[in-house]
Scaffold this motif. Structure first.
Motif, mmCIF file in Angstrom:
data_model
loop_
_atom_site.group_PDB
_atom_site.id
_atom_site.type_symbol
_atom_site.label_atom_id
_atom_site.label_comp_id
_atom_site.label_asym_id
_atom_site.label_seq_id
_atom_site.Cartn_x
_atom_site.Cartn_y
_atom_site.Cartn_z
ATOM 1 N N ARG A 25 45.989 -35.932 46.409
ATOM 2 C CA ARG A 25 47.257 -34.698 46.420
ATOM 3 C C ARG A 25 47.402 -33.920 44.843
ATOM 4 O O ARG A 25 46.340 -34.345 43.584
ATOM 5 C CB ARG A 25 48.113 -36.559 45.556
ATOM 6 N N VAL A 26 47.348 -32.644 44.749
ATOM 7 C CA VAL A 26 47.106 -31.824 43.716
ATOM 8 C C VAL A 26 48.104 -31.560 43.203
ATOM 9 O O VAL A 26 49.732 -31.713 43.721
ATOM 10 C CB VAL A 26 46.860 -30.108 44.308
ATOM 11 N N LEU A 27 48.044 -32.248 41.696
ATOM 12 C CA LEU A 27 49.561 -31.867 41.215
ATOM 13 C C LEU A 27 49.188 -30.293 39.566
ATOM 14 O O LEU A 27 50.554 -30.515 39.082
ATOM 15 C CB LEU A 27 48.835 -33.350 40.225
ATOM 16 N N ASP A 28 48.400 -30.246 39.639
ATOM 17 C CA ASP A 28 48.512 -29.232 39.003
ATOM 18 C C ASP A 28 47.315 -28.119 39.107
ATOM 19 O O ASP A 28 46.489 -28.672 39.205
ATOM 20 C CB ASP A 28 48.541 -29.039 36.975
ATOM 21 N N TYR A 29 47.082 -26.647 39.139
ATOM 22 C CA TYR A 29 46.319 -26.102 39.767
ATOM 23 C C TYR A 29 46.855 -24.296 39.332
ATOM 24 O O TYR A 29 47.763 -23.710 38.980
ATOM 25 C CB TYR A 29 46.525 -26.080 41.345
ATOM 26 N N THR A 30 45.861 -23.459 39.360
ATOM 27 C CA THR A 30 46.024 -22.676 39.618
ATOM 28 C C THR A 30 45.126 -21.590 40.185
ATOM 29 O O THR A 30 43.759 -21.988 40.759
ATOM 30 C CB THR A 30 45.488 -21.897 37.892
ATOM 31 N N LEU A 31 45.776 -20.544 41.176
ATOM 32 C CA LEU A 31 44.436 -19.401 41.773
ATOM 33 C C LEU A 31 44.449 -18.365 41.688
ATOM 34 O O LEU A 31 45.232 -17.413 41.211
ATOM 35 C CB LEU A 31 45.979 -19.431 42.992
ATOM 36 N N ASN A 32 42.944 -18.353 41.763
ATOM 37 C CA ASN A 32 42.513 -16.886 40.949
ATOM 38 C C ASN A 32 41.727 -15.842 42.226
ATOM 39 O O ASN A 32 41.564 -16.911 43.200
ATOM 40 C CB ASN A 32 41.531 -17.556 39.806
ATOM 41 N N ASP A 33 41.932 -14.813 41.240
ATOM 42 C CA ASP A 33 41.071 -13.448 42.372
ATOM 43 C C ASP A 33 40.112 -13.576 41.860
ATOM 44 O O ASP A 33 39.291 -13.624 40.957
ATOM 45 C CB ASP A 33 41.955 -12.038 41.859
ATOM 46 N N CYS A 79 50.890 -19.657 40.692
ATOM 47 C CA CYS A 79 50.169 -20.414 39.337
ATOM 48 C C CYS A 79 51.118 -20.886 38.881
ATOM 49 O O CYS A 79 52.703 -20.126 37.970
ATOM 50 C CB CYS A 79 49.928 -19.326 37.947
ATOM 51 N N PRO A 80 51.664 -22.718 39.077
ATOM 52 C CA PRO A 80 53.008 -22.907 38.574
ATOM 53 C C PRO A 80 53.672 -23.243 37.619
ATOM 54 O O PRO A 80 52.794 -23.601 36.414
ATOM 55 C CB PRO A 80 53.180 -23.944 39.600
ATOM 56 N N ASP A 81 55.085 -22.873 36.870
ATOM 57 C CA ASP A 81 55.119 -22.816 35.403
ATOM 58 C C ASP A 81 54.857 -24.603 34.902
ATOM 59 O O ASP A 81 54.304 -24.994 33.734
ATOM 60 C CB ASP A 81 56.405 -22.523 34.749
ATOM 61 N N SER A 82 55.298 -25.109 35.437
ATOM 62 C CA SER A 82 54.593 -27.488 35.779
ATOM 63 C C SER A 82 55.042 -27.570 36.412
ATOM 64 O O SER A 82 55.592 -27.117 37.554
ATOM 65 C CB SER A 82 55.878 -27.211 34.540
ATOM 66 N N SER A 83 53.567 -28.184 36.307
ATOM 67 C CA SER A 83 53.489 -29.401 37.036
ATOM 68 C C SER A 83 55.395 -30.328 38.244
ATOM 69 O O SER A 83 54.988 -30.763 39.034
ATOM 70 C CB SER A 83 53.121 -30.588 37.702
ATOM 71 N N THR A 84 56.363 -30.398 37.111
ATOM 72 C CA THR A 84 57.657 -30.861 37.543
ATOM 73 C C THR A 84 58.503 -30.193 39.075
ATOM 74 O O THR A 84 59.116 -29.977 39.845
ATOM 75 C CB THR A 84 59.057 -31.146 36.426
ATOM 76 N N GLU A 105 38.513 -12.574 47.686
ATOM 77 C CA GLU A 105 38.606 -14.084 47.805
ATOM 78 C C GLU A 105 39.878 -14.998 46.883
ATOM 79 O O GLU A 105 39.947 -14.480 45.527
ATOM 80 C CB GLU A 105 37.495 -14.935 47.778
ATOM 81 N N LYS A 106 40.001 -15.560 47.249
ATOM 82 C CA LYS A 106 40.737 -16.588 46.036
ATOM 83 C C LYS A 106 39.928 -17.777 46.124
ATOM 84 O O LYS A 106 39.502 -18.852 46.497
ATOM 85 C CB LYS A 106 42.362 -16.923 46.540
ATOM 86 N N TYR A 107 40.571 -18.533 44.982
ATOM 87 C CA TYR A 107 39.885 -19.523 44.174
ATOM 88 C C TYR A 107 40.650 -20.782 44.118
ATOM 89 O O TYR A 107 41.783 -20.659 42.620
ATOM 90 C CB TYR A 107 38.315 -18.942 43.665
ATOM 91 N N LEU A 108 41.207 -22.007 44.451
ATOM 92 C CA LEU A 108 41.949 -22.917 43.389
ATOM 93 C C LEU A 108 41.616 -23.639 42.984
ATOM 94 O O LEU A 108 40.268 -23.873 42.751
ATOM 95 C CB LEU A 108 42.169 -23.871 44.822
ATOM 96 N N ILE A 109 41.847 -23.127 41.464
ATOM 97 C CA ILE A 109 40.762 -24.370 40.074
ATOM 98 C C ILE A 109 42.125 -25.214 39.946
ATOM 99 O O ILE A 109 42.953 -25.048 39.747
ATOM 100 C CB ILE A 109 40.651 -23.245 38.360
ATOM 101 N N VAL A 110 41.729 -26.460 40.061
ATOM 102 C CA VAL A 110 41.833 -28.042 40.275
ATOM 103 C C VAL A 110 42.219 -28.596 38.919
ATOM 104 O O VAL A 110 40.875 -28.485 38.574
ATOM 105 C CB VAL A 110 41.828 -28.458 41.725
ATOM 106 N N ILE A 156 52.289 -16.927 33.135
ATOM 107 C CA ILE A 156 50.929 -17.045 32.062
ATOM 108 C C ILE A 156 50.645 -18.579 32.799
ATOM 109 O O ILE A 156 50.492 -19.331 33.230
ATOM 110 C CB ILE A 156 52.529 -18.318 31.395
ATOM 111 N N HIS A 157 48.858 -17.748 32.168
ATOM 112 C CA HIS A 157 48.185 -18.833 32.634
ATOM 113 C C HIS A 157 47.749 -19.612 32.190
ATOM 114 O O HIS A 157 47.425 -19.534 30.559
ATOM 115 C CB HIS A 157 46.854 -17.956 33.030
ATOM 116 N N PRO A 158 47.329 -20.998 32.309
ATOM 117 C CA PRO A 158 46.697 -21.977 31.499
ATOM 118 C C PRO A 158 45.312 -21.580 30.765
ATOM 119 O O PRO A 158 44.564 -21.531 31.996
ATOM 120 C CB PRO A 158 46.425 -22.747 31.727
ATOM 121 N N LEU A 159 44.713 -22.008 29.968
ATOM 122 C CA LEU A 159 43.304 -21.059 29.440
ATOM 123 C C LEU A 159 42.259 -21.702 30.180
ATOM 124 O O LEU A 159 41.345 -21.959 30.361
ATOM 125 C CB LEU A 159 43.335 -21.715 27.900
#
Length: 612
Positions: free
Chosen positions: A82-90, A23-28, A96-101, A171-174
């Motif tokens: 190209r993935v710019l922002d994401y969250t990896l969920n359990d 869960c990266p803090d920001s895309s930068t 399993e893991k789920y990548l929310i792009v 911190i997870h984005p909503l």
């Protein structure tokens, strides 16, 4: 790296980078992550796929806002993304893991086949080597990938304790939350707070309240609390303040009753943690309005959609108290009348604190004719058209907005001396069955050939058609309370019927129609949903009387045949409903009337004149 025809490449070990930074803090902060989209397919309004870097795959989901990229053909199956922002969920239940792009861009169209990354010196017989020496393309069935859960377990085990702790405290984005997640923490501002409400049902009594939460990206979600949890957090949540919240649960939101645009709603329980963020300044966001002119309220009558209005206060009634049916509680009520530049007025009912506090303020300023802006109002058919505030409604008195300034200018220059008429005057109640029967006339073919009608909000039309089929074995009615007409539940043999609305048990109930009929005109056929008053008008008897005819050998069938092929004028609403992930039109009869041949002839003549 795997390259497309333009030399654009998949990032080596891209999935490992994602698993190491769930869960990266920001895309930068992100390195460039390019993956191949494998097995891209729709699921509801979203698209899912397997994100592959040639070694490892992880299941991925594109947010609904990115669906247009797939539909337009920019993102393709077996293409590069190209993935710019994401969250990896359990997903604990499946390990399993789920990548929310939540943000991405297409890099390349389809490569034509799935690829796998292997070392050049280990090239297998019969495997074609690509121009990039480190990538070998081979058939999909030969590709063996390590599970994402296995990889992340290995990486997580090798981390220092402090690094593991940092992962859990992100911190997870909503937008990334879903019901299958385990631990998460969100940082949100309270942008709406409802009143504490009491309820009483068959399981007992209790209280409930909800808040609207907004994160830094502007995504909103509604959080609901019950009983002790509601009492615990009611004073803790303050409008405009920022909080860290964790250990809540999510479920799919009821779209008919949700107050914010989110697929999910949150429930806080006794294990939930709510911590104020003192470093964040309190900021109460300005209420956003989407005003509906008073003379355009008609189509919203008795619908589920709420409206916002703005108007000049013409009168304010004294406050009274009425007894609420649901819990026998006394509640304050006050009525105000407002008007706008359409030269129409409408009655607005305020309840509870709005009636007591804001209502008194309006009464004190009544001689000044203040301007009020009110959101989230329910539109009813009392006096033709009327408005009623809800617990979440906000009333702004003399707001500093362009709409209010324009309305004040109009009222001071001409509106004060203008003759105003109630918006419901001359408009029969929907129950009379003859509302606007010669406006918005269309054919069934027009409705059926436009599947997007009703998208967003219901649209209203008038059609002239004949009933050509009524399925005799359908459920045509429900058992209803004789007092409030709500559905009752059978308590048992000789035990009567329980009404949730009236909170009482009665020995008798009535039957009320709820049925579907098939109608036809010269352009097509369609199924219409009918409710009690409209069905009684067509069939010519009550549901109780029709039920009695069932005991007769031919009486029931003959009664249904009597209504076949008799033309009627139907006032209908067309709305889009989702059922089993399939979107369908639902056509509901709002009123019905027999043909007035004089009026119908006049209508047809006017249509003919328009053709000249």
């Amino acid at each position: 790296m795997a390259e497309d025809s333009n030399g654009r490449m998949v990032t080596p070990d891209a999935i490992s980078l994602i698993l190491a930074n769930p869960c990266p803090d920001s895309s930068t902060d992100l390195p460039e992550i390019i993956v191949q989209a494998v097995d891209l397919k729709p699921t509801g309004s979203k698209y899912m796929f397997s994100a592959s870097d040639g070694k490892v795959k992880v299941k991925a989901l594109l947010q609904s806002s990115l669906s247009s990229e797939v539909i337009s053909g920019k993102i393709q199956n077996l293409g590069l993304v190209r993935v710019l922002d994401y969250t990896l969920n359990d997903i604990p239940s499946k390990n399993e893991k789920y990548l929310i792009v939540s943000k991405c861009e297409a890099v390349s169209p389809s490569l034509g086949e799935e690829y796998a990354a292997v070392k050049a010196e280990k090239q297998e017989p019969g495997v074609k080597k690509s121009e990039a020496s480190s990538i070998l393309l081979k058939p999909k069935q030969e590709f063996v990938s390590k599970s994402a859960a296995q990889i992340v377990h290995e990486q997580h085990g090798n981390m220092a304790p402090s690094a593991r702790l940092a992962m859990t405290r992100r911190i997870h984005p909503l937008v990334s939350l879903n019901p299958y997640q385990g631990n998460w923490t969100i940082k949100v501002r309270v942008t709406g707070k409802g009143n504490m409400r009491s309820y009483k049902n068959a399981r007992g009594e209790g209280c409930v309240f909800n808040v609207e939460l907004t994160d830094e990206d502007g995504t909103q979600i509604q959080a609901t609390m019950f009983n002790e949890v509601a009492r615990k957090f009611f004073d803790h949540f303050q409008l405009g303040k920022v909080y860290h919240i964790s250990r809540g649960t999510l479920k799919v939101a009821n779209k008919q009753f949700r107050t914010v645009q989110n697929d999910y709603e949150m429930t806080l329980n006794e294990n939930s943690v709510v911590e104020e963020v003192p470093s964040e300044a309190t900021f109460i966001p300005e209420t956003k309005f989407n005003f509906v002119p008073i003379d355009e309220l008609g189509p919203y009558v008795n619908g589920r959609e709420l409206v916002d209005v703005i108007g000049v206060v013409q009168s304010v009634s004294p406050i009274i108290s009425i007894r609420r049916k649901s819990n026998n509680e006394m509640i304050p009520k006050r009525e105000i009348t407002i008007a706008d530049s359409t030269k129409k007025s409408v009655l607005v009912t305020l309840w509870g604190d709005l009636a007591t506090n804001t209502g008194q303020e309006l009464l004190d300023k009544a001689t000044e004719f203040p301007i009020v802006a009110i959101n989230s109002l329910k539109v009813g058919d009392f006096q033709g058209v009327s408005l009623s505030a809800l617990s979440k409604s906000v009333v702004a008195v003399n707001p500093d907005t362009p709409e209010a300034q324009n309305l004040r200018t109009w009222y001071d220059s001409e509106g004060r001396d203008t003759s105003l008429s109630p918006v419901g005057s001359g408009r029969p109640s929907i129950k009379s069955g003859c509302q606007s029967m010669y406006s918005d006339r269309v054919s069934l073919g027009y409705i059926l050939s436009n599947p997007s009608l009703g998208e967003g909000k219901a649209e209203f039309f008038t059609v002239k058609a004949c009933i050509n089929y009524i399925k005799p074995d359908q459920t045509m009615w429900y058992r209803a309370c004789k007092t409030c007409n709500k559905k009752v539940v059978t308590q048992g043999i000789d035990s009567g019927y329980w009404c949730e609305g009236c909170q009482k048990n009665e020995q008798e109930c009535s039957l009320r129609y709820i049925m579907v009929v098939k109608v036809a005109d010269s352009t097509g056929e369609a199924f219409l949903s009918l409710f009690n008053d409209e069905a009684e008008n067509i069939i010519g008897c009550s549901a109780d009387e029709l039920d009695e005819l069932k005991s007769q050998e031919d009486g029931f069938q003959m009664k249904l045949k009597e209504v076949m092929w008799i033309p009627h004028i139907f006032r209908v609403s067309v709305a889009i409903h989702e059922y089993n992930n399939e979107r369908r039109q639902r056509i509901t009869v709002k009123s019905v009337a027999s043909i007035d041949f004089a009026a119908e002839s006049k209508f047809m003549l006017e249509d003919l004149l328009k053709l000249k």
